[in-house]
Design a protein around this motif. Structure first.
Motif, PDB file in Angstrom:
ATOM      1  N   SER A 220       0.852  -1.204   0.000  1.00 21.37           N
ATOM      2  CA  SER A 220       0.000   0.000   0.000  1.00 21.37           C
ATOM      3  C   SER A 220       0.881   1.244   0.000  1.00 21.37           C
ATOM      4  O   SER A 220       1.593   1.509   0.968  1.00 21.37           O
ATOM      5  N   PHE A 221       0.819   2.006  -1.094  1.00 21.53           N
ATOM      6  CA  PHE A 221       1.686   3.174  -1.269  1.00 21.53           C
ATOM      7  C   PHE A 221       0.867   4.464  -1.304  1.00 21.53           C
ATOM      8  O   PHE A 221      -0.159   4.547  -1.971  1.00 21.53           O
ATOM      9  N   TRP A 222       1.344   5.457  -0.573  1.00 17.24           N
ATOM     10  CA  TRP A 222       0.715   6.785  -0.506  1.00 17.24           C
ATOM     11  C   TRP A 222       1.791   7.774  -0.956  1.00 17.24           C
ATOM     12  O   TRP A 222       2.705   8.092  -0.203  1.00 17.24           O
ATOM     13  N   ILE A 223       1.697   8.235  -2.197  1.00 12.66           N
ATOM     14  CA  ILE A 223       2.777   8.998  -2.822  1.00 12.66           C
ATOM     15  C   ILE A 223       2.382  10.461  -2.998  1.00 12.66           C
ATOM     16  O   ILE A 223       1.395  10.778  -3.680  1.00 12.66           O
ATOM     17  N   HIS A 224       3.152  11.365  -2.399  1.00 15.68           N
ATOM     18  CA  HIS A 224       2.928  12.801  -2.556  1.00 15.68           C
ATOM     19  C   HIS A 224       3.686  13.321  -3.765  1.00 15.68           C
ATOM     20  O   HIS A 224       4.846  12.950  -3.977  1.00 15.68           O
ATOM     21  N   ASN A 225       3.040  14.205  -4.530  1.00 14.61           N
ATOM     22  CA  ASN A 225       3.816  14.897  -5.556  1.00 14.61           C
ATOM     23  C   ASN A 225       4.585  16.045  -4.899  1.00 14.61           C
ATOM     24  O   ASN A 225       4.506  16.252  -3.685  1.00 14.61           O
ATOM     25  N   THR A 226       5.350  16.779  -5.674  1.00 17.37           N
ATOM     26  CA  THR A 226       6.198  17.816  -5.075  1.00 17.37           C
ATOM     27  C   THR A 226       5.504  19.172  -5.082  1.00 17.37           C
ATOM     28  O   THR A 226       4.657  19.448  -5.938  1.00 17.37           O
ATOM     29  N   GLY A 227       5.852  20.004  -4.127  1.00 19.10           N
ATOM     30  CA  GLY A 227       5.199  21.293  -3.966  1.00 19.10           C
ATOM     31  C   GLY A 227       5.724  22.347  -4.925  1.00 19.10           C
ATOM     32  O   GLY A 227       6.662  22.115  -5.694  1.00 19.10           O
ATOM     33  N   PRO A 228       5.145  23.559  -4.888  1.00 18.31           N
ATOM     34  CA  PRO A 228       5.556  24.659  -5.761  1.00 18.31           C
ATOM     35  C   PRO A 228       6.872  25.274  -5.293  1.00 18.31           C
ATOM     36  O   PRO A 228       6.887  26.156  -4.436  1.00 18.31           O
ATOM     37  N   VAL A 229       7.968  24.797  -5.848  1.00 15.15           N
ATOM     38  CA  VAL A 229       9.295  25.256  -5.450  1.00 15.15           C
ATOM     39  C   VAL A 229       9.432  26.769  -5.630  1.00 15.15           C
ATOM     40  O   VAL A 229      10.129  27.440  -4.870  1.00 15.15           O
ATOM     41  N   GLY A 230       8.741  27.311  -6.619  1.00 10.55           N
ATOM     42  CA  GLY A 230       8.842  28.735  -6.913  1.00 10.55           C
ATOM     43  C   GLY A 230       8.171  29.643  -5.907  1.00 10.55           C
ATOM     44  O   GLY A 230       8.271  30.872  -6.023  1.00 10.55           O
ATOM     45  N   CYS A 231       7.488  29.086  -4.929  1.00 10.13           N
ATOM     46  CA  CYS A 231       6.844  29.897  -3.890  1.00 10.13           C
ATOM     47  C   CYS A 231       7.653  29.934  -2.596  1.00 10.13           C
ATOM     48  O   CYS A 231       7.249  30.591  -1.638  1.00 10.13           O
ATOM     49  N   LEU A 232       8.769  29.220  -2.556  1.00 10.32           N
ATOM     50  CA  LEU A 232       9.575  29.160  -1.339  1.00 10.32           C
ATOM     51  C   LEU A 232      10.545  30.337  -1.255  1.00 10.32           C
ATOM     52  O   LEU A 232      11.214  30.668  -2.243  1.00 10.32           O
ATOM     53  N   PRO A 233      10.657  30.962  -0.098  1.00  8.03           N
ATOM     54  CA  PRO A 233      11.646  32.036   0.078  1.00  8.03           C
ATOM     55  C   PRO A 233      13.047  31.597  -0.330  1.00  8.03           C
ATOM     56  O   PRO A 233      13.817  32.378  -0.881  1.00  8.03           O
ATOM     57  N   TYR A 234      13.373  30.337  -0.076  1.00 10.06           N
ATOM     58  CA  TYR A 234      14.678  29.795  -0.461  1.00 10.06           C
ATOM     59  C   TYR A 234      14.941  30.008  -1.949  1.00 10.06           C
ATOM     60  O   TYR A 234      16.003  30.494  -2.348  1.00 10.06           O
ATOM     61  N   SER A 235      13.970  29.657  -2.793  1.00 13.39           N
ATOM     62  CA  SER A 235      14.131  29.799  -4.242  1.00 13.39           C
ATOM     63  C   SER A 235      14.141  31.260  -4.659  1.00 13.39           C
ATOM     64  O   SER A 235      14.943  31.683  -5.497  1.00 13.39           O
TER      65      SER A 235
END
Length: 390
Positions: A220-235
């Motif tokens: 049983s796998f629960w897979i998250h996609n990745t978030g909006p990298v362009g909204c992070l202060p880091y980026s």
């Protein structure tokens, strides 16, 4: 803090679910899954102490809201994974790499902050990326499964600290990784198109890792996609971005486009994995939409300053890569904390410029737990049931 979406958002979720590809909803007569354990793979979005065990504890004020001390998490409190565990009645997961006080009776966490799908050709001190890439995590899991049963057979305290043999086939396998692979390309000065060109290889290695976990028991796998990298202060602080590349909310469009490109490929990879792994139940969870909505409509959900880190030091985003959350300087022989937390993390989204606050993580979890942002759209507690398209 309890933040609930307004009624028009609830209607939006209904419309969104109606637009999903035809995929049967699990029958109401189906029983809830009994997940006795969770095995997690990923990066800092779900690391509960792996990197801290290997390279030193995430410093105070990390952990201040819930644990009241540093607890291996790059947040003021709990992560989405912690809320998943709580909802399933499973203890918070101990990091596989942590030898102090760990209890693996109900699962283990192989994630480390800075992890990538593809192994990086740099050291952790050079780039900040963890050497514990996804392929390493899958090997660790396989080794853990074998050795845990040898240790458990010794009885006594060893038996109580290791999972039962049948837990491995009944467990929930959660995966949240990929974000660091995208930023790694930009750190090497690759163009957006060059980063996109690497995505097929990332997804190929991702699929291989899932297959390896499946081969030794995962179902049983629960897979998250990745978030909006362009909204992070880091980026926004780290990379060169022109005014024309900022959307109307304040996010960097090129980086978000790359995230979406990766997610589109990830969803296709999941579809193929369902065909390749006949006994697996695989749920794809759209974390991107939720994080983007929360960031760009923060006020609607009771949050403030979505692009400003709660814990940091200076600059437009209260983020400085050289003086991150918990950073200290020495003044007249005395250490002084200069990157402290904000007064009220419960109304902030971004904790340290890269990671989310407990309040934001809780809000996201509340949206995904009932399956509204999943494909197939099934609740977390029903994620052991495999569905077939007609």
């Amino acid at each position: 803090m309890e933040a609930h979406p307004p009624r028009h958002v609830t209607l939006g979720l209904f419309i969104w679910m109606a637009s999903l590809p035809s995929s049967p909803i699990i029958l109401a007569t189906a029983s809830s899954c009994d997940f006795p354990a969770i095995f997690n793979f990923g990066d800092s979005n779900s690391d509960t102490g792996g990197l801290s065990a290997a390279f030193g504890q995430a410093p105070s004020p990390n952990g201040e809201t819930y644990f009241h001390h540093p607890a291996g998490r790059y947040s003021d409190g709990r992560l989405i994974l912690d809320f998943i565990a709580e909802s399933l009645g499973v203890p918070h997961l101990s990091a596989y790499l942590d030898s102090v006080g760990s209890n693996f009776s109900h699962g283990a966490n192989f994630a480390t902050a800075g992890s990538t799908i593809r192994p990086q050709n740099t050291t952790q001190s050079q780039s900040g990326y963890s050497p514990i890439s996804l392929n390493v995590q899958s090997v660790q899991y396989s080794d853990f499964k074998k050795r845990s049963q040898i240790v458990r057979s010794q009885g006594g305290i060893f038996e109580t600290l290791m999972p039962k043999a049948d837990y491995f086939s009944k467990a929930l396998y959660t995966i949240d990784i990929g974000q660091n692979d995208l930023t790694a390309g930009y750190k090497l000065n690759l163009t957006t198109e060059q980063v996109k060109a690497n995505v097929p290889d990332m997804l190929g290695q991702f699929s291989n890792a899932v297959k390896q976990i499946y081969a030794v028991g995962g179902r049983s796998f629960w897979i998250h996609n990745t978030g909006p990298v362009g909204c992070l202060p880091y980026s926004l602080d780290r990379f060169l971005i022109t005014a024309a590349q900022i959307d109307k909310y304040g996010c960097a469009t090129p980086f978000n486009e790359v995230s979406q490109f990766f997610n589109h490929g990830l969803k296709e990879a999941v579809v193929q994995l369902r065909k390749d792994l006949p006994q697996a139940a695989i749920t794809y969870v759209d974390i991107y939409s939720l994080k983007y909505t929360l960031t760009t409509q923060a006020k609607k959900f009771g949050f403030k300053q979505p692009f400003v880190a709660c814990c940091g030091h200076g600059g437009k985003y209260n983020y400085n890569s050289q003086r991150r959350c918990g950073a200290k300087i020495t003044v007249n022989g005395t250490e002084v904390l200069i990157a402290n937390s904000c007064k009220d993390p419960s109304v902030r989204i971004i904790w340290d410029g890269v990671h989310f606050t407990e309040a934001a993580n809780k809000w996201i979890f509340q949206q995904i737990v009932n399956g509204s942002f999943s494909d197939p759209p099934v609740p977390l507690k029903m994620a052991c049931h495999r569905t077939e398209n007609p």
